[in-house]
Scaffold this motif. Structure first.
Motif, PDB file in Angstrom:
ATOM      1  N   GLY A 164       0.658  -1.371  -0.017  1.00 21.80           N
ATOM      2  CA  GLY A 164      -0.159   0.257  -0.171  1.00 21.80           C
ATOM      3  C   GLY A 164       0.728   1.427  -0.266  1.00 21.80           C
ATOM      4  N   SER A 165       1.794   1.060   0.255  1.00 24.94           N
ATOM      5  CA  SER A 165       3.228   2.218   0.205  1.00 24.94           C
ATOM      6  C   SER A 165       3.666   3.282  -1.037  1.00 24.94           C
ATOM      7  CB  SER A 165       4.348   2.213   1.269  1.00 24.94           C
ATOM      8  OG  SER A 165       3.299   2.275   2.696  1.00 24.94           O
ATOM      9  N   PHE A 166       3.394   1.485  -2.030  1.00 18.50           N
ATOM     10  CA  PHE A 166       4.869   1.705  -3.109  1.00 18.50           C
ATOM     11  C   PHE A 166       4.325   2.876  -3.864  1.00 18.50           C
ATOM     12  CE2 PHE A 166       5.566  -3.012  -3.409  1.00 18.50           C
ATOM     13  CZ  PHE A 166       6.446  -2.736  -1.974  1.00 18.50           C
ATOM     14  N   ASP A 167       4.982   3.264  -5.077  1.00 18.58           N
ATOM     15  CA  ASP A 167       4.884   4.775  -5.559  1.00 18.58           C
ATOM     16  C   ASP A 167       5.053   4.581  -7.051  1.00 18.58           C
ATOM     17  OD1 ASP A 167       7.503   5.269  -4.439  1.00 18.58           O
ATOM     18  OD2 ASP A 167       5.973   6.969  -3.906  1.00 18.58           O
ATOM     19  N   ASN A 168       6.060   3.441  -7.501  1.00 21.90           N
ATOM     20  CA  ASN A 168       7.373   3.161  -8.215  1.00 21.90           C
ATOM     21  C   ASN A 168       6.972   2.402  -8.421  1.00 21.90           C
ATOM     22  OD1 ASN A 168       9.462   3.951 -10.274  1.00 21.90           O
ATOM     23  ND2 ASN A 168       9.933   5.209  -9.186  1.00 21.90           N
ATOM     24  N   LYS A 169       6.512   1.564  -9.845  1.00 22.69           N
ATOM     25  CA  LYS A 169       6.896   0.243 -10.101  1.00 22.69           C
ATOM     26  C   LYS A 169       7.952  -0.194 -10.878  1.00 22.69           C
ATOM     27  CE  LYS A 169       1.872  -0.497 -11.433  1.00 22.69           C
ATOM     28  NZ  LYS A 169       0.776  -1.849 -12.697  1.00 22.69           N
ATOM     29  N   GLU A 170       9.095   0.617 -11.718  1.00 23.74           N
ATOM     30  CA  GLU A 170      10.091   0.318 -12.292  1.00 23.74           C
ATOM     31  C   GLU A 170      11.065   0.303 -10.832  1.00 23.74           C
ATOM     32  OE1 GLU A 170      13.602   2.991 -14.151  1.00 23.74           O
ATOM     33  OE2 GLU A 170      11.836   3.439 -14.030  1.00 23.74           O
ATOM     34  N   LYS A 171      11.148   1.226  -9.546  1.00 25.10           N
ATOM     35  CA  LYS A 171      11.370   0.469  -8.506  1.00 25.10           C
ATOM     36  C   LYS A 171      11.522  -0.811  -8.182  1.00 25.10           C
ATOM     37  CE  LYS A 171      14.066   4.290  -8.488  1.00 25.10           C
ATOM     38  NZ  LYS A 171      15.828   4.179  -8.977  1.00 25.10           N
ATOM     39  N   ILE A 172       9.716  -1.008  -7.848  1.00 26.01           N
ATOM     40  CA  ILE A 172       9.863  -2.495  -7.719  1.00 26.01           C
ATOM     41  C   ILE A 172       9.614  -3.420  -8.387  1.00 26.01           C
ATOM     42  CG2 ILE A 172       7.906  -3.516  -6.331  1.00 26.01           C
ATOM     43  CD1 ILE A 172       8.355  -1.134  -4.974  1.00 26.01           C
ATOM     44  N   LYS A 173       9.945  -3.132  -9.571  1.00 28.34           N
ATOM     45  CA  LYS A 173      10.211  -4.605 -10.615  1.00 28.34           C
ATOM     46  C   LYS A 173      11.655  -4.518  -9.987  1.00 28.34           C
ATOM     47  CE  LYS A 173       9.515  -6.754 -14.357  1.00 28.34           C
ATOM     48  NZ  LYS A 173      11.240  -7.623 -14.449  1.00 28.34           N
ATOM     49  N   TYR A 174      12.507  -3.756  -9.874  1.00 24.94           N
ATOM     50  CA  TYR A 174      13.771  -4.017 -10.027  1.00 24.94           C
ATOM     51  C   TYR A 174      14.417  -4.696  -8.827  1.00 24.94           C
ATOM     52  CZ  TYR A 174      18.611  -2.612  -8.734  1.00 24.94           C
ATOM     53  OH  TYR A 174      20.366  -3.046  -7.917  1.00 24.94           O
ATOM     54  N   GLY A 175      13.697  -4.350  -7.323  1.00 23.05           N
ATOM     55  CA  GLY A 175      13.543  -5.510  -6.568  1.00 23.05           C
ATOM     56  C   GLY A 175      13.718  -6.790  -6.733  1.00 23.05           C
ATOM     57  N   VAL A 176      11.992  -6.828  -7.256  1.00 24.22           N
ATOM     58  CA  VAL A 176      11.633  -8.360  -7.203  1.00 24.22           C
ATOM     59  C   VAL A 176      12.751  -8.437  -8.525  1.00 24.22           C
ATOM     60  CG1 VAL A 176      10.048  -9.705  -8.808  1.00 24.22           C
ATOM     61  CG2 VAL A 176       9.243  -7.430  -7.079  1.00 24.22           C
ATOM     62  N   ASP A 177      13.153  -8.407  -9.331  1.00 29.31           N
ATOM     63  CA  ASP A 177      14.157  -9.186 -10.345  1.00 29.31           C
ATOM     64  C   ASP A 177      15.466  -9.046  -9.468  1.00 29.31           C
ATOM     65  OD1 ASP A 177      13.103  -8.682 -12.544  1.00 29.31           O
ATOM     66  OD2 ASP A 177      13.730  -6.874 -13.361  1.00 29.31           O
ATOM     67  N   LEU A 178      16.374  -8.661  -8.487  1.00 26.30           N
ATOM     68  CA  LEU A 178      17.301  -8.831  -7.803  1.00 26.30           C
ATOM     69  C   LEU A 178      17.102  -9.884  -6.638  1.00 26.30           C
ATOM     70  CD1 LEU A 178      20.295  -7.560  -6.719  1.00 26.30           C
ATOM     71  CD2 LEU A 178      18.317  -5.953  -5.160  1.00 26.30           C
ATOM     72  N   ILE A 179      15.882  -9.914  -6.572  1.00 27.41           N
ATOM     73  CA  ILE A 179      15.023 -11.015  -5.584  1.00 27.41           C
ATOM     74  C   ILE A 179      15.403 -13.387  -6.485  1.00 27.41           C
ATOM     75  CG2 ILE A 179      13.594 -12.646  -4.512  1.00 27.41           C
ATOM     76  CD1 ILE A 179      12.230  -9.899  -3.372  1.00 27.41           C
ATOM     77  N   ASN A 180      14.768 -12.368  -8.054  1.00 22.80           N
ATOM     78  CA  ASN A 180      14.871 -13.564  -8.503  1.00 22.80           C
ATOM     79  C   ASN A 180      16.655 -14.107  -9.050  1.00 22.80           C
ATOM     80  OD1 ASN A 180      12.590 -14.592  -8.805  1.00 22.80           O
ATOM     81  ND2 ASN A 180      12.258 -13.478 -10.206  1.00 22.80           N
ATOM     82  N   GLU A 181      18.014 -12.544  -8.969  1.00 21.35           N
ATOM     83  CA  GLU A 181      19.070 -13.101  -9.784  1.00 21.35           C
ATOM     84  C   GLU A 181      19.713 -13.852  -8.541  1.00 21.35           C
ATOM     85  OE1 GLU A 181      20.515  -9.115  -9.861  1.00 21.35           O
ATOM     86  OE2 GLU A 181      19.245  -8.602 -11.851  1.00 21.35           O
ATOM     87  N   GLN A 182      18.792 -13.714  -7.200  1.00 24.47           N
ATOM     88  CA  GLN A 182      19.983 -14.825  -6.206  1.00 24.47           C
ATOM     89  C   GLN A 182      19.544 -15.949  -7.017  1.00 24.47           C
ATOM     90  OE1 GLN A 182      21.452 -12.554  -4.041  1.00 24.47           O
ATOM     91  NE2 GLN A 182      20.544 -11.296  -5.466  1.00 24.47           N
ATOM     92  N   GLU A 183      18.623 -16.639  -6.968  1.00 23.85           N
ATOM     93  CA  GLU A 183      18.347 -17.880  -7.636  1.00 23.85           C
ATOM     94  C   GLU A 183      18.333 -18.683  -6.427  1.00 23.85           C
ATOM     95  OE1 GLU A 183      21.562 -18.755 -10.485  1.00 23.85           O
ATOM     96  OE2 GLU A 183      20.245 -17.441 -12.390  1.00 23.85           O
ATOM     97  N   SER A 184      18.490 -18.456  -5.492  1.00 23.80           N
ATOM     98  CA  SER A 184      18.004 -19.532  -4.103  1.00 23.80           C
ATOM     99  C   SER A 184      16.803 -20.475  -4.358  1.00 23.80           C
ATOM    100  CB  SER A 184      17.058 -18.562  -2.736  1.00 23.80           C
ATOM    101  OG  SER A 184      18.392 -17.767  -3.205  1.00 23.80           O
ATOM    102  N   ASP A 185      17.084 -21.340  -3.841  1.00 23.39           N
ATOM    103  CA  ASP A 185      16.469 -23.010  -3.787  1.00 23.39           C
ATOM    104  C   ASP A 185      14.952 -22.239  -3.114  1.00 23.39           C
ATOM    105  OD1 ASP A 185      18.297 -24.570  -4.543  1.00 23.39           O
ATOM    106  OD2 ASP A 185      19.432 -24.356  -2.655  1.00 23.39           O
ATOM    107  N   MET A 186      14.524 -21.734  -2.746  1.00 26.86           N
ATOM    108  CA  MET A 186      13.096 -21.298  -1.518  1.00 26.86           C
ATOM    109  C   MET A 186      12.782 -19.847  -1.362  1.00 26.86           C
ATOM    110  SD  MET A 186      12.113 -24.059   1.173  1.00 26.86           S
ATOM    111  CE  MET A 186      13.362 -23.386   2.584  1.00 26.86           C
ATOM    112  N   ILE A 187      12.249 -19.400  -1.366  1.00 29.49           N
ATOM    113  CA  ILE A 187      11.666 -17.760  -0.851  1.00 29.49           C
ATOM    114  C   ILE A 187      11.091 -18.118   0.026  1.00 29.49           C
ATOM    115  CG2 ILE A 187      11.093 -15.804  -1.837  1.00 29.49           C
ATOM    116  CD1 ILE A 187      11.493 -16.190  -4.737  1.00 29.49           C
TER     117      ILE A 187
END
Length: 407
Positions: free
Chosen positions: A175-198
Motif C-alpha cells: 500500500g506504500s509503493f509509488d514506483n513500479k520501475e523500482k519495485i520491478k528492480y527489487g523483484v528482479d534482484l530477488i530472482n537474481e539470487q537464484e535461491s532454492d527457496m523464497i
C-alpha cells in the motif's frame, strides 16, 4: 481533558521549544527578515499540514499516502531542529552555569554571556546532515535495495540440504509503493539470487487486500525451485483501520490470505510443511503473528504438531519478540527463525564492523540482522517496503540470502 488533547498539547509545546531555539540560531547568523520568517513559515506549513491530516484522518481509509507524506514533511523539518536544540541548549547550560557561579562566588555578578555565532553555525551545519539524509531517504533510500548474505552451519542439518539457499524477504507493505520501475528492480534482484527457496515473513499490505492488486503480476514472477512459502504479519489482519461491520473486516482478511496463492506462495497459518530431498527432510514451520503488545494469533504447538524433536526446523514468525519470549529457549529446538516487523525503524546508522544503531534497538532486543543465542539463530530482515515514514535513512530495504551448511 482527553488523553488525545493532552498529547497534542505536549507535542505542540515541544515543537515550539525546538522552533524557538532554531530561530535563535538563524537570528545569530542573519538580519534578513525574509530568511528569518521564511524559515518559520516553512516549518509552520509542515506542522499545519500534519495536524490537518491527523485530525481529518479517516481510519476507514487506512494509512494513506497523504498521511505518509505529512509524516515525512514533519520529520524533515523537525529532526534537524532537534539537532540545533541539543547544541544550543548545551550552550545555554554553560552560559547560565557561568552566571550562577559568578553569583555564588564573586562580589559582582557577571552578565549573561551572549550567544556565540560559532555555536549557531555549528548547529546549523550539523542539522544539515539529517536534513540531507532524510531528503535522500524519501526520494532514493526507500528503494536502495541491499542483498545481505550469510552462511550458517549446523551439526544436525541433513546432508541432502548441505548448501541449501534461502532468500528471505519480509514487510512488502504494498500500500506504500509509488514506483513500479523500482519495485520491478527489487523483484528482479530477488530472482537474481537464484535461491532454492523464497520465504516471506509477513505484512504484504498496510491494511487492505486491494493494495496488492497492481502488484500481483509482478510478485508472481518470483521463482524458487524448492518452493515459496509465507506467513502473515500484524498489518495483514486489518487491525489498523475502522470497519463498517465485522463482516467487512473478515472479508478483507480472507482476501489478504487469498493474495498468497495468487503470487505462488504457500501461506502457513500455524502449520508446517516438510521439505524433502534425496530421501531426507527438514521441517518448515509458519505461525500467525505473535508479538509483544500485538496480536498473538501465533501458536507454536499447533504449528509444530507431528513435527519430531530431532527434525531440523526453520520457523517463520513475523515479530522477533516471539523469538525472544517464546522460541529461543524452547526445548523443541527451532534451529533457525526468520522474522521482520521492525524495519529497523527505517532510520539509523550502520557501518559494518563499526556501528549499528537505530532507535529500534530500544524497543526490540533483536531488531536487524543475524543473532545467535542458545546455539539457535534468528534473522531479522529490515524489510522490502516501507511504512509510516515514506523513506529510509541508513537502514536500507533488504533481501537476505542464507546458505545452510552441514558442520
Amino acid at each position: 481533558m482527553s488523553r488525545w488533547l493532552v498529547t497534542v498539547i505536549i507535542i505542540s509545546a515541544i515543537i515550539i521549544v525546538f522552533e524557538a531555539y532554531a530561530f535563535q540560531a538563524i537570528k545569530t547568523l542573519t538580519r534578513s527578515k525574509i530568511i528569518r520568517y521564511g524559515w518559520l513559515l516553512i516549518g509552520l506549513l509542515a506542522y499545519i499540514h500534519f495536524f490537518y491530516v491527523i485530525f481529518g484522518y479517516d481510519r476507514s481509509s487506512g494509512q494513506t499516502r497523504e498521511f505518509q507524506w505529512a509524516m515525512g514533511m514533519l520529520l524533515l523539518v523537525l529532526v534537524p531542529k532537534v539537532v540545533i536544540f541539543l547544541l544550543m541548549f548545551g550552550e545555554d547550560v554553560v552560559r547560565w552555569s557561568q552566571k550562577g557561579i559568578s553569583f555564588l562566588f564573586k562580589e559582582e555578578t557577571k552578565d549573561l554571556v551572549g550567544r556565540r555565532a560559532f555555536i549557531s553555525k555549528l548547529a546549523l551545519g550539523l542539522a544539515a546532515l539529517p536534513f540531507a539524509s532524510m531528503l535522500y531517504g524519501i526520494f532514493k533510500g526507500k528503494y536502495n535495495y541491499k542483498v545481505l548474505k550469510y552462511q550458517l552451519s549446523f551439526k544436525d542439518l541433513p546432508e541432502a540440504f548441505d548448501g541449501l539457499t534461502i532468500s528471505h524477504i519480509t514487510d512488502i507493505h504494498s500500500g506504500s509503493f509509488d514506483n513500479k520501475e523500482k519495485i520491478k528492480y527489487g523483484v528482479d534482484l530477488i530472482n537474481e539470487q537464484e535461491s532454492d527457496m523464497i520465504l516471506f515473513t509477513g505484512d504484504i499490505v498496510n491494511n487492505f487486500a486491494h493494495e496488492m492488486d497492481d502488484w500481483i503480476s509482478m510478485f508472481s514472477e518470483l521463482k524458487a525451485p524448492m518452493g515459496k512459502y509465507s506467513i502473515l504479519g500484524n498489518h495483514d489482519y486489518g487491525d489498523y483501520s475502522d470497519w463498517k461491520t465485522p463482516e467487512d473486516k473478515k472479508a478483507n482478511f480472507q482476501a489478504v490470505k487469498d493474495i498468497h496463492p495468487k503470487i505462488g506462495f504457500d501461506l502457513l497459518l500455524n502449520e508446517h510443511r516438510y521439505i524433502e530431498k534425496d530421501g531426507q527432510k527438514i521441517a518448515l514451520i509458519g505461525v500467525e503473528n505473535w508479538g509483544k503488545g500485538f496480536n498473538k494469533a501465533g501458536d507454536l504447538q499447533v504449528a509444530s504438531k507431528d513435527v519430531q524433536q530431532n527434525d531440523f526446523k526453520i520457523l517463520l514468525s513475523h515479530d522477533p519478540s516471539h523469538w525472544e519470549y517464546k522460541v529461543k529457549e524452547d526445548d523443541f529446538n527451532y534451529h533457525l527463525t526468520l522474522s521482520g516487523h521492525t524495519h529497523g525503524l527505517q532510520f539509523g546508522i550502520e557501518i559494518p564492523g563499526w556501528i549499528k544503531w537505530s532507535p529500534s534497538k530500544y524497543v526490540y532486543k533483536q531488531w536487524a540482522g543475524l543473532y545467535k543465542e542458545f546455539d539457535r539463530y534468528i534473522n531479522v530482515n529490515r524489510g522490502f517496503g516501507y511504512h509510516a515514514f515514506p523513506g529510509r535513512v541508513g537502514i536500507w530495504p533488504e533481501i537476505t540470502v542464507i546458505e545452510l551448511k552441514k558442520a
